[in-house]
Enzyme design. Structure first.
Site, PDB file in Angstrom:
ATOM      1  N   ARG A 298     -21.015  59.204  -7.021  1.00 45.07           N
ATOM      2  CA  ARG A 298     -21.989  58.268  -7.555  1.00 45.07           C
ATOM      3  C   ARG A 298     -22.876  58.965  -8.586  1.00 45.07           C
ATOM      4  O   ARG A 298     -23.487  59.996  -8.307  1.00 45.07           O
ATOM      5  CB  ARG A 298     -22.830  57.684  -6.430  1.00 45.07           C
TER       6      ARG A 298
ATOM      7  N   HIS B  53     -23.916  53.211   3.438  1.00 47.37           N
ATOM      8  CA  HIS B  53     -23.225  54.185   2.578  1.00 47.37           C
ATOM      9  C   HIS B  53     -21.772  54.359   2.953  1.00 47.37           C
ATOM     10  O   HIS B  53     -21.025  55.048   2.271  1.00 47.37           O
ATOM     11  CB  HIS B  53     -23.943  55.531   2.637  1.00 47.37           C
TER      12      HIS B  53
ATOM     13  N   TYR C  30     -24.945  61.252  -5.648  1.00 46.79           N
ATOM     14  CA  TYR C  30     -24.265  61.780  -4.461  1.00 46.79           C
ATOM     15  C   TYR C  30     -22.780  61.518  -4.619  1.00 46.79           C
ATOM     16  O   TYR C  30     -22.379  60.478  -5.139  1.00 46.79           O
ATOM     17  CB  TYR C  30     -24.795  61.186  -3.159  1.00 46.79           C
TER      18      TYR C  30
ATOM     19  N   LYS D  95     -31.737  64.526   0.323  1.00 43.98           N
ATOM     20  CA  LYS D  95     -32.106  64.898  -1.039  1.00 43.98           C
ATOM     21  C   LYS D  95     -32.125  66.420  -1.155  1.00 43.98           C
ATOM     22  O   LYS D  95     -32.625  67.110  -0.264  1.00 43.98           O
ATOM     23  CB  LYS D  95     -33.517  64.412  -1.359  1.00 43.98           C
TER      24      LYS D  95
ATOM     25  N   GLU E 102     -28.818  40.868  -7.826  1.00 42.38           N
ATOM     26  CA  GLU E 102     -28.884  41.954  -8.832  1.00 42.38           C
ATOM     27  C   GLU E 102     -27.597  42.159  -9.628  1.00 42.38           C
ATOM     28  O   GLU E 102     -27.316  43.278 -10.072  1.00 42.38           O
ATOM     29  CB  GLU E 102     -29.328  43.276  -8.175  1.00 42.38           C
TER      30      GLU E 102
ATOM     31  N   GLU F 122     -15.331  62.083 -16.320  1.00 41.22           N
ATOM     32  CA  GLU F 122     -13.930  62.288 -15.955  1.00 41.22           C
ATOM     33  C   GLU F 122     -13.804  62.660 -14.470  1.00 41.22           C
ATOM     34  O   GLU F 122     -12.868  62.272 -13.787  1.00 41.22           O
ATOM     35  CB  GLU F 122     -13.311  63.424 -16.782  1.00 41.22           C
ATOM     36  N   TRP F 123     -14.744  63.464 -14.025  1.00 43.20           N
ATOM     37  CA  TRP F 123     -14.709  63.953 -12.642  1.00 43.20           C
ATOM     38  C   TRP F 123     -14.811  62.801 -11.659  1.00 43.20           C
ATOM     39  O   TRP F 123     -14.062  62.697 -10.703  1.00 43.20           O
ATOM     40  CB  TRP F 123     -15.871  64.933 -12.471  1.00 43.20           C
TER      41      TRP F 123
HETATM   42  N1  GLN Z   1     -33.059  46.630  -4.497  1.00 38.51           N
HETATM   43  C1  GLN Z   1     -32.203  47.745  -4.659  1.00 38.51           C
HETATM   44  C2  GLN Z   1     -30.791  47.394  -4.217  1.00 38.51           C
HETATM   45  O1  GLN Z   1     -30.631  46.664  -3.308  1.00 38.51           O
HETATM   46  C3  GLN Z   1     -32.692  48.924  -3.867  1.00 38.51           C
HETATM   47  C4  GLN Z   1     -31.760  50.087  -3.988  1.00 38.51           C
HETATM   48  C5  GLN Z   1     -32.279  51.378  -3.436  1.00 38.51           C
HETATM   49  O2  GLN Z   1     -33.133  51.420  -2.616  1.00 38.51           O
HETATM   50  N2  GLN Z   1     -31.734  52.484  -3.855  1.00 38.51           N
HETATM   51  O3  GLN Z   1     -29.843  47.857  -4.776  1.00 38.51           O
END
Ligand code: GLN
Ligand code: ZN
Length: 746
Positions: A505, A684, A502, A110, A474, A17-18
């Site tokens: 996410r 990011h 993060y 991290k 992907e 929910e957050w």
């Molecule tokens: N191959 C992954 C992607 O491109 C690598 C992601 C990652 O390093 N966190 O999403």
């Protein structure tokens, strides 16, 4: 009577929910007022839940709209210079975290050895000042609801400064914060707060040694200035670096981790350092998902009680790092489900333990937990016979220089080859279609066709952009680890086992509950299809054994090294299938290798050695003409550069754009002989980089690295970005590369 405390509760909510709330504000779907009202409702629900679970001391202030370290920076006005012109409001808060159209965000790091990321405080010339007492507001709100059970939580000044960037004089920086902390604490005490948890986890790391003098001064200051405060000096993730010194701090209690710091902390108790102290003992693992063997905990508790004045029991760390509850996991085998414990179940275990303390016979709930624990250990999926390691290659046939020449010739690449890290934007349509497939509203075939159309679209886009080494994108994966978990034996996927990574996410780590085996192709279909559409090389995309382990909830009943190797063998089998199908380049991501590094130097070598063995088991069986890539996220490579080299991957791509300087330095001092791509822009943030920036980011490392070994790529996967900004940024990347190539006469 034993009291139960908690250090922090997951923010995400049972059904995320957050996350949904915050993102709907970012997307402009709800007003700021709605955001604040609903956030408050969530916060309250979390408090009530913990009260119902029988927690006696409930954390307050652990909740955040993004990150608890950012909360501190924001209220201390530790705000990067570049944002100086902006109004001080919630949008500035989010801009610090995510960047805005004019400015890049603060770097993320991290949180110790977890997969949680905090926003790096950036100190500038200005002196910190307290803009508002956030913790007091939260405490007052909680007090109305749960009264005395409310326990304010704040990251301590030493850890805060130790984790900061841009600090010239650490002692002076800590000193400058003390009056601010004093005011916060004083106002809490005045409002009726009893225990206040001050998190100082820096004192479990080697760096903690450098701050021992500071600790004495800081806590003496608090003892003198706010004598009414009952501070808990809280640590977690390891034992105290110097229990002798730290146990003398004039605080009301000490929070110690008896799971990850078991040996050191027990030794400290046995040395008598805590004989007349109150100890908040972390005896239930706050980092894993397994039910506790309550018989062990009971013994441990008894032992702790022998050596301290008074003990309070709690999880080993904040429950931020585990999902909320196993209650919705109805899809799992009962023996597994009963053997799990997420945040709520961990708090229950603590309650059961506390209640057991006065009893002679085990209570029914105690016995039930013990039975569930034993049933899981005995399950047959934990006793499979696996392939023999001795028959598997652990090094490539040719040395790097020779095989790299072979590969580049076969691949026919220009200098500074361009590529991406693997994923492309998972558009709303991708997510919608996957959901429809999961709900069985569309057939497997329809879903597969959809994924193929997406692959085809992006192969075309990459060709149009003139990228040299392509990826399939992907689209079939929600997550780079979960995806493999769904297809390998030994893994279980949860329905709602989300944890915050993060900001908004979240990741849903699979659970490794049994022996791992490759039982079906994982990525062959999509990769081969992508390659069939283009003459350019397509790079296969796998996740490596260390990252799969680090980003899974791993089983703890076998040595970790065995687990790495089991996964490595499964990845080796997949690499073989890809290679046999004609895929010329295979990337094995080890995004999480660095973050899994043990906090203490003494334990790091063994971890790195085991990692290198596993990576090489996975990747050494290929032909010399097959190129192995790897990718890693985040900075601080200096201390592990030797191991990175030992992986012997032909090409590594590294996430650097938020911390270019540090990384280059690491590669400068230790000459890196293999292929390398240093991320040339930050993925990011939605911000599209300028041509000049990217050119500079390509050229800077070329002072240290040879042009033959250098690759150009963004700094991580593009999954979370939107399509327009992704294409715009990649256009710049290719343009910048061409510009630099020209300068080098190509
Ligand atoms: N191959 C992954 C992607 O491109 C690598 C992601 C990652 O390093 N966190 O999403
Ligand atoms: Zn990455």
């Amino acid at each position: 009577m034993v009291i139960v405390s908690n250090l922090g509760y997951p923010r995400l909510g049972e059904n995320r929910e957050w996350k949904k709330l915050i993102e709907s504000y970012w997307n402009g779907d709800i007003s700021q007022e709605d955001l604040l009202v609903q956030a408050k409702a969530l916060r309250k629900a979390f408090l009530i839940k913990q009260e119902e679970l029988g927690v006696d001391l409930i954390p307050v202030g652990d909740f955040s709209l993004y990150d608890h370290i950012l909360d501190l920076s924001f209220q201390f006005n530790i705000i990067p210079e570049r944002f100086a012109e902006e109004d001080y409001d919630l949008d500035l808060y989010f801009a610090l975290a995510r960047g805005n159209k004019d400015h890049v965000a603060s770097a993320m790091k991290k949180w110790f050895n977890t997969n949680y990321h905090y926003l790096l405080p950036e100190w500038t010339k200005e002196k910190p000042r307290l803009s508002h007492n956030r913790l007091l507001e939260l405490y007052l709100e909680a007090r109305d609801l749960i009264g005395d059970k409310a326990k304010p939580v704040i990251t301590g000044p030493i850890t805060y400064v130790a984790l900061s960037s841009g600090v010239r004089d650490h002692t002076a920086a800590i000193k400058s914060l003390l009056p601010l902390y004093k005011q916060i604490i004083q106002e809490l005490v005045d409002a009726g707060a009893s225990y206040i948890q001050v998190d100082e986890p820096i004192f479990v790391t080697d760096e903690g040694h450098d701050y021992l003098e500071a600790a004495k001064k800081v806590y003496a200051y608090f003892a003198k200035e706010v004598p009414g405060a009952k501070l808990i000096f809280q640590t977690y993730f390891e034992g105290l670096v110097d229990a002798k010194v730290l146990s003398n701090l004039p605080v009301a209690a000490f929070g110690l981790d008896f799971v990850h710091g078991l040996e050191d902390n027990v030794a400290a108790l046995e040395a008598g350092y805590f004989a007349d102290k109150v100890v908040f003992a972390g005896i239930v693992n706050g980092r894993n998902v397994w039910g506790t063997d309550l018989r062990d905990s009971q013994q441990l508790l008894a032992k702790i009680q022998e050596h301290v004045k008074e003990v309070v029991i709690q999880p080993s760390c904040s429950l931020l790092h585990v999902p909320v509850t196993t209650q919705n996991e109805t899809g799992l085998e009962p023996v597994l489900r009963e053997g799990l414990a997420f945040a709520d179940e961990k708090l229950q275990e603590l309650r059961i333990l506390a209640d057991q303390s006065g009893l002679v016979e085990p209570s029914p709930s105690f016995s039930q937990k013990v039975a569930a624990f034993e049933a899981l250990q005995a399950a047959d999926f934990r006793h499979v016979v696996l392939e023999d390691l001795n028959s598997v290659a652990k090094e490539r046939q040719l040395p790097f220089q020779d095989r790299y020449a072979l590969q580049q010739e076969k691949l026919n690449l220009p200098i500074l080859p361009t590529t991406t890290i693997g994923s492309f934007p998972q558009s709303a349509e991708v997510r919608r279609t996957r959901l429809a497939w999961k709900r069985q509203q569309i057939s497997d075939q329809e879903y597969e066709d959809f994924i193929k159309s997406e692959i085809a679209r992006w192969i075309k886009i990459q060709e149009d952009l003139d990228i040299d080494v392509l990826v399939h994108g992907e689209f079939e994966r929600v997550d780079m680890v979960e995806f493999f978990g769904q297809k390998l034996a030994g893994f279980a996927t949860t329905a709602s086992g989300w944890v915050q990574s993060y900001g908004s996410r979240a990741v849903k780590p699979p659970i490794i509950y049994g022996d791992v085996q490759h039982i079906q192709p994982l990525t062959v279909n999509e990769t081969v299809y992508a390659q069939s559409l283009t003459d350019r090389p397509v790079k296969g995309m796998l996740t490596g054994p260390i990252t799969i382990t680090n980003w899974s909830f791993e089983r703890t009943d076998i040595p970790r090294q065995d687990l790495f190797n089991q996964i490595a063998l499964a990845i080796k089998d997949e690499i073989k299938l890809l290679e046999d199908a004609g895929i010329p380049i295979i990337q094995v991501d080890e995004a999480a290798l660095r973050e899994g590094l043990p906090l203490r130097k003494a334990n790091q070598k063994a971890y790195l050695d085991d990692s290198v063995v596993a990576f090489r088991l996975a990747t050494s069986s290929v032909k010399d003409s097959t190129q192995i890539h790897t990718h890693m996220c985040y900075s601080n490579f200096a201390e592990i550069i030797d191991s990175i080299r030992d992986l012997d991957a032909d090409v590594i791509s590294i996430e650097t754009s938020r911390s270019q300087g540090d990384i280059i330095e690491a590669f400068e001092t230790a000459t890196y002989p293999l292929g390398i791509g240093l991320g040339v822009y930050d993925i990011h943030s939605p911000r599209v980089p300028t041509l000049d920036e990217v050119v500079a980011n390509i050229e800077r490392p070329l002072k240290q690295l040879s042009i033959e070994q250098f690759w150009v790529n963004p700094d991580c996967g593009l999954k979370t970005r939107r399509k327009p900004e992704t294409i715009a940024a990649l256009e710049i990347l290719v343009q910048a590369t061409k510009k630099v190539r020209k300068r080098f006469g190509n």
